[in-house]
Write a protein that holds these residues in place. Structure first.
Motif, PDB file in Angstrom:
ATOM      1  N   ALA A  40      -4.101   5.427  -9.041  1.00 34.95           N
ATOM      2  CA  ALA A  40      -3.186   5.756  -7.950  1.00 34.95           C
ATOM      3  C   ALA A  40      -3.319   4.656  -6.897  1.00 34.95           C
ATOM      4  N   THR A  41      -2.201   4.117  -6.459  1.00 30.43           N
ATOM      5  CA  THR A  41      -2.239   3.059  -5.459  1.00 30.43           C
ATOM      6  C   THR A  41      -1.502   3.488  -4.200  1.00 30.43           C
ATOM      7  N   ALA A  42      -1.884   2.915  -3.081  1.00 25.55           N
ATOM      8  CA  ALA A  42      -1.188   3.115  -1.810  1.00 25.55           C
ATOM      9  C   ALA A  42      -1.349   1.850  -0.985  1.00 25.55           C
ATOM     10  N   THR A  43      -0.332   1.554  -0.191  1.00 25.58           N
ATOM     11  CA  THR A  43      -0.361   0.353   0.640  1.00 25.58           C
ATOM     12  C   THR A  43      -0.415   0.729   2.122  1.00 25.58           C
ATOM     13  N   GLU A  44      -0.797  -0.232   2.926  1.00 29.02           N
ATOM     14  CA  GLU A  44      -0.849  -0.065   4.379  1.00 29.02           C
ATOM     15  C   GLU A  44       0.520   0.417   4.899  1.00 29.02           C
ATOM     16  N   ARG A  45       0.493   1.457   5.724  1.00 30.64           N
ATOM     17  CA  ARG A  45       1.750   2.076   6.194  1.00 30.64           C
ATOM     18  C   ARG A  45       2.436   1.282   7.304  1.00 30.64           C
ATOM     19  N   HIS A  46       1.681   0.728   8.230  1.00 28.33           N
ATOM     20  CA  HIS A  46       2.270   0.052   9.387  1.00 28.33           C
ATOM     21  C   HIS A  46       2.848  -1.289   8.957  1.00 28.33           C
ATOM     22  N   PRO A  47       4.135  -1.538   9.205  1.00 24.82           N
ATOM     23  CA  PRO A  47       4.779  -2.735   8.637  1.00 24.82           C
ATOM     24  C   PRO A  47       4.110  -4.055   9.005  1.00 24.82           C
ATOM     25  N   GLU A  48       3.831  -4.249  10.299  1.00 24.99           N
ATOM     26  CA  GLU A  48       3.245  -5.523  10.709  1.00 24.99           C
ATOM     27  C   GLU A  48       1.817  -5.673  10.183  1.00 24.99           C
ATOM     28  N   SER A  49       1.092  -4.558  10.112  1.00 24.27           N
ATOM     29  CA  SER A  49      -0.260  -4.608   9.538  1.00 24.27           C
ATOM     30  C   SER A  49      -0.194  -4.914   8.049  1.00 24.27           C
ATOM     31  N   TRP A  50       0.814  -4.363   7.375  1.00 26.61           N
ATOM     32  CA  TRP A  50       1.016  -4.666   5.956  1.00 26.61           C
ATOM     33  C   TRP A  50       1.288  -6.156   5.762  1.00 26.61           C
ATOM     34  N   LEU A  51       2.148  -6.728   6.600  1.00 25.86           N
ATOM     35  CA  LEU A  51       2.436  -8.167   6.520  1.00 25.86           C
ATOM     36  C   LEU A  51       1.154  -8.980   6.643  1.00 25.86           C
ATOM     37  N   LYS A  52       0.332  -8.615   7.636  1.00 27.97           N
ATOM     38  CA  LYS A  52      -0.911  -9.349   7.880  1.00 27.97           C
ATOM     39  C   LYS A  52      -1.849  -9.226   6.679  1.00 27.97           C
ATOM     40  N   LEU A  53      -1.949  -8.020   6.114  1.00 27.44           N
ATOM     41  CA  LEU A  53      -2.829  -7.795   4.980  1.00 27.44           C
ATOM     42  C   LEU A  53      -2.368  -8.585   3.753  1.00 27.44           C
ATOM     43  N   VAL A  54      -1.068  -8.611   3.514  1.00 28.32           N
ATOM     44  CA  VAL A  54      -0.538  -9.378   2.386  1.00 28.32           C
ATOM     45  C   VAL A  54      -0.851 -10.856   2.554  1.00 28.32           C
ATOM     46  N   ALA A  55      -0.698 -11.362   3.785  1.00 26.91           N
ATOM     47  CA  ALA A  55      -0.996 -12.774   4.038  1.00 26.91           C
ATOM     48  C   ALA A  55      -2.467 -13.088   3.773  1.00 26.91           C
ATOM     49  N   GLU A  56      -3.350 -12.128   4.075  1.00 21.33           N
ATOM     50  CA  GLU A  56      -4.796 -12.355   3.937  1.00 21.33           C
ATOM     51  C   GLU A  56      -5.297 -12.196   2.504  1.00 21.33           C
ATOM     52  N   GLN A  57      -4.763 -11.192   1.766  1.00 21.88           N
ATOM     53  CA  GLN A  57      -5.341 -10.906   0.450  1.00 21.88           C
ATOM     54  C   GLN A  57      -4.330 -10.912  -0.693  1.00 21.88           C
ATOM     55  N   GLY A  58      -3.066 -11.229  -0.377  1.00 22.90           N
ATOM     56  CA  GLY A  58      -2.058 -11.330  -1.429  1.00 22.90           C
ATOM     57  C   GLY A  58      -1.364 -10.026  -1.768  1.00 22.90           C
ATOM     58  N   HIS A  59      -1.801  -8.934  -1.138  1.00 21.26           N
ATOM     59  CA  HIS A  59      -1.155  -7.625  -1.319  1.00 21.26           C
ATOM     60  C   HIS A  59      -1.551  -6.737  -0.150  1.00 21.26           C
ATOM     61  N   GLY A  60      -0.835  -5.638   0.015  1.00 18.09           N
ATOM     62  CA  GLY A  60      -1.123  -4.720   1.120  1.00 18.09           C
ATOM     63  C   GLY A  60      -1.789  -3.442   0.687  1.00 18.09           C
TER      64      GLY A  60
END
Length: 401
Positions: A300-320
């Motif tokens: 089961a997968t889930a991604t960061e809910r907050h849009p800007e935080s998701w963007l930052k997480l994707v930039a840092e680790q390649g996914h949110g």
């Protein structure tokens, strides 16, 4: 079209999109932005008045799609769904770029169902044509009501005229379309709902999603309800409206194939059937959930809910992704039961037994059958009756114990 009927009078499962035992592999893409937050909504949606850098989100979607591809390996996609939020706020070029990224990651056969959710207030003919050119072939619109007073009460930004225009455009431009209505609204009578439903069926092509209003914690409606300022139909009237919905839709050839979804046989949502038949789906974008079969088993997968935080997480680790949890066979069996009993076709007991490692207790199923909550459809399939659907959570809990 001749339709095989079950003794209960409900269309037999062979006349809808067949359950082959291979539920498919769907792609869910979450666009989290809305022009305004509806007072009943508890979805992961956000309002941004300063504009959205859509190119930044295209780049992030590409990266997260790549990360999901690493998890899944090569797969054949059977459906794609843009949900939200309000995906019809996206530029057609954004939709096209994200679809290109999906095609680069997995095999996407021509003609599969590609759905985009839309709100009538954000519909323009040129934008709809752009989505169609990008590859979208099905639109699902959040109409919610067909009269202006209720639309205003629900906090919608569109009016009846906007809704009728959007429905007309969707029918002209897309091969398939559906729209949502909410019922059991404050002060709604059975007579008024029956008339509105008749009009909706006359406007719909082959699919309607009809949801009872639920009061969700954390929403403005919940606060009003707790304060006694929002009165919704009681349990008895809600049950009457539910049964009325089933009867009217069935009489017009759109039987319920799921608790809240009605379609002409063969026009069911391929993507949503993947969920309810407990298939795999990759959840991509802020706040998206997924179920994926990997070399190590189902997760089961889930991604960061907050849009800007998701963007930052994707930039840092390649996914949110913030969650990636291995599901035990017992947990999968419970999820299969929870999802599958929402469907008119019910569940394949052999599949459930393989996952759970046990058989349903005859005493327990016998009790539920005796009380009209479930019914057998041959030796290897059960389903909820219409009465059981009203108490679905209790039925599932009883069977899963």
């Amino acid at each position: 079209m001749n339709q095989a009927l079950h003794p209960s009078g409900i269309t037999a499962p062979g006349s809808i999109l067949p359950d082959t035992g291979k539920p498919g592999f769907g792609i869910y893409l979450h666009w989290p932005f809305c022009a305004a937050k509806c007072p009943y909504c508890d979805f992961n949606s956000h309002v941004r008045h300063t504009g959205i850098d859509q190119q930044a989100y295209i780049d992030a979607f590409r990266k997260e799609i790549g990360a999901m591809r690493t998890l899944t390996g090569p797969r054949v996609v059977t459906s794609i769904f843009f949900g939200g939020g309000t995906p019809s706020l996206m530029a057609p070029a954004t939709v096209g770029a994200i679809l290109d990224a999906v095609r680069e990651a997995w095999a996407v056969p021509d003609g599969i169902e590609i759905t985009l959710e839309a709100n009538p207030s954000s519909v323009e003919a040129e934008r709809f044509r752009g989505y169609r050119q990008a590859g979208v072939n099905r639109v699902s619109m959040g109409v919610q009501a067909l009269n202006d007073p209720d639309l205003k009460r629900l906090g919608r930004l569109h009016n009846r005229a906007d809704a009728l225009k959007a429905i007309g455009l969707a029918r002209d431009i897309f091969p398939r379309m559906s729209f949502d209505l909410i019922y059991a609204r404050p002060d709604q009578t059975a007579q008024a709902w029956a008339a509105e439903l008749e009009e909706a069926i006359s406007l719909a092509a082959d699919h309607l999603s009809l949801y009872q209003l639920t009061i969700e914690e954390g929403t403005p409606f919940h606060g009003l309800y707790k304060a006694g300022k929002l009165i919704v139909p009681d349990g008895e009237l809600s049950a009457e409206l539910y049964e009325l919905t089933r009867q009217v839709c069935t009489s017009h050839g759109l039987p319920a194939y799921e608790v809240s979804n009605h379609a002409r046989p063969g026009a069911e949502s391929r993507h949503n059937l993947t969920y309810w038949r407990y298939g795999d789906y990759a959840g991509i974008g802020p706040g998206a959930h997924g179920r994926l079969t990997t070399g190590a088993g189902k997760i089961a997968t889930a991604t960061e809910r907050h849009p800007e935080s998701w963007l930052k997480l994707v930039a840092e680790q390649g996914h949110g992704m913030t969650e990636s949890t291995a599901l035990s066979a017992a947990e999968q069996a419970d999820e299969l039961l929870l999802m599958g009993l929402r469907l008119r076709e019910g569940i394949d007991l052999r599949r459930w037994q393989l996952l759970s490692g046990r058989s349903l207790e005859s005493e327990r199923t016998g009790f539920l059958i005796e009380h009209g909550m479930i019914e057998e459809m041959g030796p290897d399939r059960i389903r909820c009756t219409p009465a059981g659907m009203l108490l679905l959570d209790a039925v599932v809990a009883d069977l899963a114990t």
